[in-house]
Design a protein around this motif. Structure first.
Motif, short mmCIF file in Angstrom:
data_model
loop_
_atom_site.label_atom_id
_atom_site.label_comp_id
_atom_site.label_asym_id
_atom_site.label_seq_id
_atom_site.Cartn_x
_atom_site.Cartn_y
_atom_site.Cartn_z
N GLN A 35 0.83 -1.21 0.00
CA GLN A 35 0.00 0.00 0.00
C GLN A 35 0.87 1.26 0.00
OE1 GLN A 35 -2.66 -0.11 3.35
NE2 GLN A 35 -3.89 -1.80 2.54
N THR A 36 1.95 1.22 0.78
CA THR A 36 2.85 2.37 0.86
C THR A 36 3.44 2.68 -0.51
OG1 THR A 36 3.41 1.93 3.17
CG2 THR A 36 4.99 3.23 1.90
N SER A 38 0.65 3.92 -2.99
CA SER A 38 0.24 5.30 -2.73
C SER A 38 1.30 6.29 -3.20
CB SER A 38 -0.02 5.50 -1.24
OG SER A 38 -1.12 4.72 -0.81
N PRO A 66 -0.24 9.17 -6.27
CA PRO A 66 -0.57 10.09 -5.17
C PRO A 66 -1.83 10.91 -5.37
CG PRO A 66 1.17 11.01 -6.51
CD PRO A 66 0.93 9.62 -7.04
N ASP A 82 -4.86 9.82 -6.46
CA ASP A 82 -6.12 9.08 -6.45
C ASP A 82 -7.16 9.78 -5.59
OD1 ASP A 82 -5.36 7.10 -8.16
OD2 ASP A 82 -5.04 5.56 -6.65
N GLU A 115 -9.32 5.93 -1.29
CA GLU A 115 -8.36 5.28 -0.40
C GLU A 115 -8.17 3.82 -0.83
OE1 GLU A 115 -6.75 6.74 2.10
OE2 GLU A 115 -7.74 8.67 1.74
#
Length: 423
Positions: free
Chosen positions: A103-104, A107, A111, A113, A116
């Motif tokens: 996920q890190t 993301s 950046p 999006d 979540e």
């Protein structure tokens, strides 16, 4: 003048909060062309500047609100499948990935999006997922891979559909397809899925997809070796809500015999590459931490010799710039044995750096910004080893585009316009 235009274009794009990949289909040019504007290699078209100005002012037009297609990214990993489809005008409206380190990385590379990342897909109600035209899913392959099956057999654990933690996740894909009836889907898995449990697993999957009323042409196993310097075979399963003449048979895949070599992705170590810590030092040479210790190198040599004596094929893979690597696996962080870079008879070999892994998997392409690697080496190796070869997915996306896009004006770039493998 080019520098001034680049400054204006970059400033507007950053203020608009949009990536190059997302902007390209909105202005009707390929990502490669937009990257040339970004780098100041050519003047941006005034129409593109107008689009950015409209985005900054919050005006926008109808064309800015309607992507070519909307898709969801399941078992997303670090976004490899997504990266193959976005250049064709797709907008990701939902992402699911349970691993927090993945996920890190995801993301950091997506950046902007407006949603979540969702964790465990088994806990998500299908009706809570946004409407979409395309479902993408690289559902977990460990229960079906040769390595995964061997390991679980040795441990006395179940695999395939009997693996309650991963094998049944395919049925979560099926329930989402049943609920939303997307125009199409693309599923990716290891080649061994076809043979698992003497073919029963694959038959169950295909039957379920067709029972949902989808046209599912014969899947195709593609070796990424024609695109990247790595032997990596994966099966692609496409399905379409409407009966159509789509087939994988006419997908032109480069010959594995004529693919690139490792020299195209290795750090040159001659001062021509900008240093990148912690992968390379100030002189551009690969950090010593990636070189195998005497103890580990001796262990791997003894291990290989023992298995050779027993008639087994186990051993390390020692390769040089002119070679093609074995399949990069998620276990690469342990000892790097499947891909060791030869440094000559007087020196111990070394592992690939995570940056080289990004290039090996096609995440880094010439003319594109570097893929962001915000995690430890251990996590990065796992993530790239679990991912897809991006150029393969991009080729499949190009092949599927006529059946999934909703914008007739979508400008699909040719092979020549697209960023090539890192060189």
């Amino acid at each position: 003048m080019l520098d001034e235009s680049r400054s204006n274009f970059s400033r507007l794009r950053e203020r608009a909060g949009i990536s190059v990949e997302a902007l390209a289909p909105l202005v009707g040019y390929s990502p490669a062309t937009v990257y040339r504007w970004e780098r100041g290699e050519s003047l941006p078209r005034q129409a593109a500047l107008t689009v950015l100005e409209d985005l900054v002012r919050g005006r926008g037009g109808p064309e800015l609100k309607e992507p070519a297609f909307r898709f969801i990214d399941l078992f997303a990993g670090i976004g490899g499948i997504r990266r193959g489809f976005e250049p064709f005008g797709g907008k990701c409206v939902f992402t699911s990935e349970w691993d927090r380190w993945a996920q890190t990385t995801y993301s950091a590379n997506f950046p902007h999006d407006d949603h979540e990342i969702t964790g465990d897909i088994t806990k998500v109600k299908a009706e809570d997922i946004p409407e979409h035209d395309l479902l993408l899913a690289g559902f977990p392959c460990q229960p079906f891979s040769i390595a995964g099956v061997s390991k679980k057999n040795a441990l006395g654990r179940a695999h395939g559909f009997a693996d309650e933690t991963q094998g049944t996740l395919f049925f979560d894909v099926a329930r989402i397809i049943a609920e939303h009836r997307p125009k199409a889907f693309l599923l990716e898995n290891v080649k061994n899925l076809v043979n698992h449990d003497r073919g029963h697993t694959f038959k169950v999957i295909m039957a379920r997809l067709r029972d949902l009323g989808y046209h599912v042409p014969t899947p195709r196993v593609i070796n990424a070796k024609g695109y990247v310097p790595q032997h990596r075979e994966r099966i692609l399963i496409a399905g379409f809500r409407e009966e159509c003449d789509f087939t994988f048979d006419d997908l032109d895949v480069p010959s594995p015999l004529n693919g690139p070599r490792l020299s195209s992705i290795l750090h040159p170590e001659d001062g021509t590459e900008t240093p990148e810590r912690p992968f390379t030092g100030p002189d551009g040479r690969v950090s010593q931490k990636y070189v195998l210790t005497d103890h580990l190198w001796r262990y791997l040599q003894d291990y290989a010799a023992k298995h050779r004596a027993a008639g087994n094929g186990f051993g390390f893979g020692l390769v040089g710039p002119g070679d093609v690597a074995r399949t990069l696996s998620a276990r690469y962080y342990k000892d790097g044995s499947e891909i060791l870079i030869d440094r000559g008879p007087e020196n111990n070999p070394r592992r690939l750096t995570p940056r080289e892994c990004a290039r090996l998997m096609g995440f880094d392409r010439s003319g594109s910004p570097q893929f962001v690697i915000p995690v430890s080496d251990t996590q990065a190796y796992k993530q790239f080893g679990n991912s897809v070869a991006v150029p393969v997915i991009e080729a499949v996306a190009r092949h599927m585009a006529p059946w999934i896009t909703t914008k007739a004006s979508l400008d699909v770039a040719s092979e020549q316009e697209r960023p090539q493998l890192f060189a």
